[in-house]
Design an enzyme around this catalytic site. Structure first.
Site, PDB file in Angstrom:
ATOM      1  N   ASN A  86       0.814  -1.268   0.000  1.00 41.63           N
ATOM      2  CA  ASN A  86       0.005  -0.135  -0.132  1.00 41.63           C
ATOM      3  C   ASN A  86       0.802   1.326  -0.067  1.00 41.63           C
ATOM      4  O   ASN A  86       1.712   1.491   0.822  1.00 41.63           O
ATOM      5  CB  ASN A  86      -0.906   0.087   1.249  1.00 41.63           C
ATOM      6  CG  ASN A  86      -1.883   1.167   1.253  1.00 41.63           C
ATOM      7  OD1 ASN A  86      -1.523   2.305   1.292  1.00 41.63           O
ATOM      8  ND2 ASN A  86      -3.115   0.825   0.839  1.00 41.63           N
ATOM      9  N   SER A 140      -5.010  -0.504  -3.264  1.00 41.95           N
ATOM     10  CA  SER A 140      -5.537   0.955  -3.058  1.00 41.95           C
ATOM     11  C   SER A 140      -6.751   0.955  -2.051  1.00 41.95           C
ATOM     12  O   SER A 140      -7.678  -0.056  -2.188  1.00 41.95           O
ATOM     13  CB  SER A 140      -6.007   1.443  -4.305  1.00 41.95           C
ATOM     14  OG  SER A 140      -6.304   2.729  -4.044  1.00 41.95           O
ATOM     15  N   GLU A 141      -6.615   1.420  -0.859  1.00 38.85           N
ATOM     16  CA  GLU A 141      -7.460   1.136   0.183  1.00 38.85           C
ATOM     17  C   GLU A 141      -9.108   1.632  -0.081  1.00 38.85           C
ATOM     18  O   GLU A 141      -9.926   1.339   0.515  1.00 38.85           O
ATOM     19  CB  GLU A 141      -6.941   1.477   1.557  1.00 38.85           C
ATOM     20  CG  GLU A 141      -6.955   3.412   1.702  1.00 38.85           C
ATOM     21  CD  GLU A 141      -5.562   3.904   1.248  1.00 38.85           C
ATOM     22  OE1 GLU A 141      -4.922   3.317   0.533  1.00 38.85           O
ATOM     23  OE2 GLU A 141      -5.408   5.132   1.825  1.00 38.85           O
ATOM     24  N   ASN A 142      -9.224   2.191  -1.200  1.00 41.06           N
ATOM     25  CA  ASN A 142     -10.475   2.640  -1.459  1.00 41.06           C
ATOM     26  C   ASN A 142     -11.044   1.458  -2.179  1.00 41.06           C
ATOM     27  O   ASN A 142     -12.309   1.415  -2.573  1.00 41.06           O
ATOM     28  CB  ASN A 142     -10.670   3.720  -2.500  1.00 41.06           C
ATOM     29  CG  ASN A 142      -9.960   3.711  -3.743  1.00 41.06           C
ATOM     30  OD1 ASN A 142      -8.735   3.242  -3.691  1.00 41.06           O
ATOM     31  ND2 ASN A 142     -10.232   4.167  -4.830  1.00 41.06           N
ATOM     32  N   SER A 183     -11.324  -3.784   2.159  1.00 44.98           N
ATOM     33  CA  SER A 183      -9.992  -3.442   2.167  1.00 44.98           C
ATOM     34  C   SER A 183      -9.203  -3.249   3.467  1.00 44.98           C
ATOM     35  O   SER A 183      -8.024  -3.452   3.586  1.00 44.98           O
ATOM     36  CB  SER A 183     -10.322  -2.153   1.271  1.00 44.98           C
ATOM     37  OG  SER A 183      -9.295  -1.569   1.125  1.00 44.98           O
TER      38      SER A 183
END
Lengths: 231, 218, 231, 218
Positions: free
Chosen positions: B23, B46-48, B88
């Site tokens: 990340n 991607s943390e979204n 996520s």
């Protein structure tokens, strides 16, 4: 069991001043544009909005902020937005900042019937103030309460008459979590299809969580950071 | 000579290993993606809600529904997967992400990090940073050694509100690579031509210098 | 990053006596047939198995029970199985019964990095014995710990070389939850496809959770209760 | 005359409402599916991971991957959705399922239910029953009024290990429909030709009989 509404105006008609709303989306991606427009038109006030972000000045929740409809934002990241900053600094707007993963999981917890969750996010920071800390297996966790909302307002790519929803790409984000957490969940979709058209193996939000659904129109889908490379 | 931000990213890319899930935060960390060694499989999270983040789209092929955590338009790669924000951060919290690279305003000698709030300034929020630093197995901070006023950002204790405690494992600045060990910054490498003295002078927290400190290889 | 294994034998080769295993499936539906066969062949003993059910006498985990490979079962419903009952009554086999939703959620909690969950299931029953009870909003909940496992062994319909998995119909059940919870997760799939063939919007288990994947063979897919109607 | 199991199921079907999401347990509850009024939309949830359970498949069309919580081969309907076991019990726990119908060995006058374990007999487990009874908004028990020995199953207190406490809202037996009110079984309806006296005699717990008790309409 008619869940189908004609449009956003009809779907949000009974949202009263002072309601707590969850609004799906990350940045401007996957936000319920039609419902936001209908709420702006309707002029509902004193809203508590749970949403990861607060839009930009002239789009997304920013439109509601311009009309001073929001009493409080519960978000992880805000302030891409001059009017937001002005209202915050003047004390007109209250803001509660919540770590993004905690925000997501507190919504999910509600949909899963779990009253609270333990997360390590925020231990040792001001987010932990006033919260219970508990050690499991040598690591500290905060007890964080599930979020409830009078209405969850989400945007999906496709939906069917049972309320089953499918999201596209990263426009999924908080939408399925909030869909599970609303006392009443309103879904706007780009395509509304008859029951049976969506593959039952690929439903992201089962219809049991969705109370109202309508086909949205005129999606602008504004891009916040247009980044490209040359061919 | 001090590294530029691209060189900092390049140096961090040396920490990557085949099969890593990584990340990358906003800013310099994002640049690390440009230096993944050819033939090495590294999957960017991607943390979204995406695993397998690809490069920016070609002009005219941007899709508003496909963005990264910095809200930039991106693309997918073969083998990508989308998921919701709870899953996520679930994979982040459960330690499935092998490496997290992020920026910081301050790091303390015991590994505390401050990167979200400056008292007196408009606070935009922590986004996913608190979740990431509380859970990542391996956190590398990419930042300048000093702030614009020339003050050290490697401190005995953070002065700004914390993002997380005792979590940073390594720091790469324009001057040095440092490891957090036993409540100290341990100097591992220096930028080409940068002296140990300069690093010492610009590090306010406890600095350990053992033996000859090699120059970074970029 | 090669996650692809040749077959079940290779994928389970390092599972040692005394390991804790999660095994996906509900009844005989969606069980990892190939891995079970390989474990039977390998003869690994003293296993602790977390699985909703324990198979039937001559299929599923029942095959491992016949070889006396299981020390303890953690399940919600067992005993479609004479040998199971014999071992249980003779004290050879230990059983821990867990409400089905609690079992599922304790697996999920592990994959979501949550050390424990609160659930109302079992309050006021013997399941609550020795457990912390806590009242939230007027309702009592039990604190239940996340499950860990040395290996999670799951069965999917399709998988790709990154370990992304897609399940079919109700063969999904516990599989995605256990896949998230294994220190090492082994997935057997009916179809192993190259990266890019699965729709990234319809991945049920993202590859980050899967460490080993192989194409299973000779699936029997036995039906436990064949119920039909006439045409 | 006492109802048969089909009539019990039929009587329970009167409790259905349009738009209901319903979980039906194994045994008599399963039969309720056959009496959903035409034109009424009722969606059946199977807790192994399906909303929109359809009828048994035609001979030769059984699919081992498509079963219900009773492990029977079934089919889907237009609008069905599959999900994992955690989400399945999530929707149960969060009260999204409108009605749960299940069998019982004993029910007490305060709504406790015992239906999973008989001491001294091989215990097979509670399956999803404890989750269901702990969370359902509306639980109807479908059972015989007495056990095979002729002893009442409607008791002052359960004698068997509990599945859940104070959760049952209504009971439909071969003799009567009863509501759980203020720590009592309140008699609502009797089976055609069955006397209040017979019901009184076969109900060990506190029974409330107010006014004329109508016969069920089937």
């Amino acid at each position: 069991m008619n869940k189908i509404y004609k449009n956003a105006e009809e779907a949000v008609a009974d949202i009263k001043d002072g309601s707590t709303l969850m609004l799906g989306g990350f940045g401007l991606c996957g936000i319920p544009e039609n419902c936001i427009a209908a709420l702006v038109k309707k002029g509902t006030k004193n809203l508590v909005c749970i949403s990861n972000n607060a839009g930009v000045d002239d789009f997304g929740i920013g439109l509601m902020l311009q009309q001073k409809q929001v009493k409080k934002m519960i978000s992880s990241y805000v302030g891409e937005n001059a009017e937001f900053e002005r209202q915050l600094l003047s004390g007109e707007l209250e803001v509660e900042l919540v770590p993004q993963g905690t925000l997501a999981t507190r919504c999910m917890a509600s949909g899963y019937g779990m009253p609270a969750i333990y997360t390590p996010a925020g231990v040792g920071t001001e987010v932990a103030e006033g919260k219970e800390i508990r050690n499991f297996n040598g690591k500290d966790y905060l007890l964080e309460m599930a979020f409830d909302a009078d209405f969850a307002i989400v945007k999906a790519w496709k939906g069917d008459e049972h309320g089953n929803l499918v999201y596209k790409d990263t426009a999924r984000n908080f939408n399925p979590l909030m869909a599970m957490a609303g006392k009443i969940t309103i879904a706007e979709v780009e395509e509304l299809v008859p029951a049976g058209e969506l593959d039952p193996n690929n439903i992201h939000t089962p219809g049991i969580y969705v109370h109202r659904i309508f086909k949205g129109v005129n999606y602008e889908k504004r891009i916040e950071q247009r980044t490209v490379r040359k061919k | 000579m001090a590294l530029d931000k691209y060189q900092i990213a390049q140096r961090i890319s040396n920490e990557l290993q085949d099969g890593y899930y990584v990340n990358l935060g906003i800013g310099i960390p994002t640049l690390v993606a440009n230096y993944i060694p050819k033939g090495m499989n590294v999957v960017l999270q991607s943390e979204n809600g995406l695993l397998g983040m690809g490069p920016f789209p070609f002009e005219g092929e941007e899709d508003a529904d496909l963005i990264n955590a910095g809200k930039q338009t991106i693309t997918t790669l073969p083998g990508s997967a989308f998921f919701d924000s709870a899953m996520s951060f679930g994979m982040i919290r459960s330690g499935k992400v092998d490496l997290t690279v992020l920026g910081a305003m301050e790091v303390s000698e015991n590994g505390d990090i401050a990167n979200w709030k400056i008292p007196g300034k408009m606070v935009k929020g922590m986004g996913g940073a608190m979740d990431l630093v509380a859970s990542a197995k391996n956190i590398i901070v990419a930042m300048m050694h000093t702030n614009p006023k020339g003050e050290s950002k490697l401190l005995p204790e953070c002065t700004l509100p914390l993002t997380g405690k005792r979590c940073v494992k390594k720091i790469v600045t324009e001057l040095a690579v440092l490891e957090l060990v036993n409540g100290s910054f341990k100097l591992l490498e220096r930028a080409p031509g940068v002296s140990v003295e300069e690093i010492q002078q610009k590090t306010a927290g406890k600095l350990i210098v053992e033996g000859d400190i090699p120059e970074m290889s970029l």
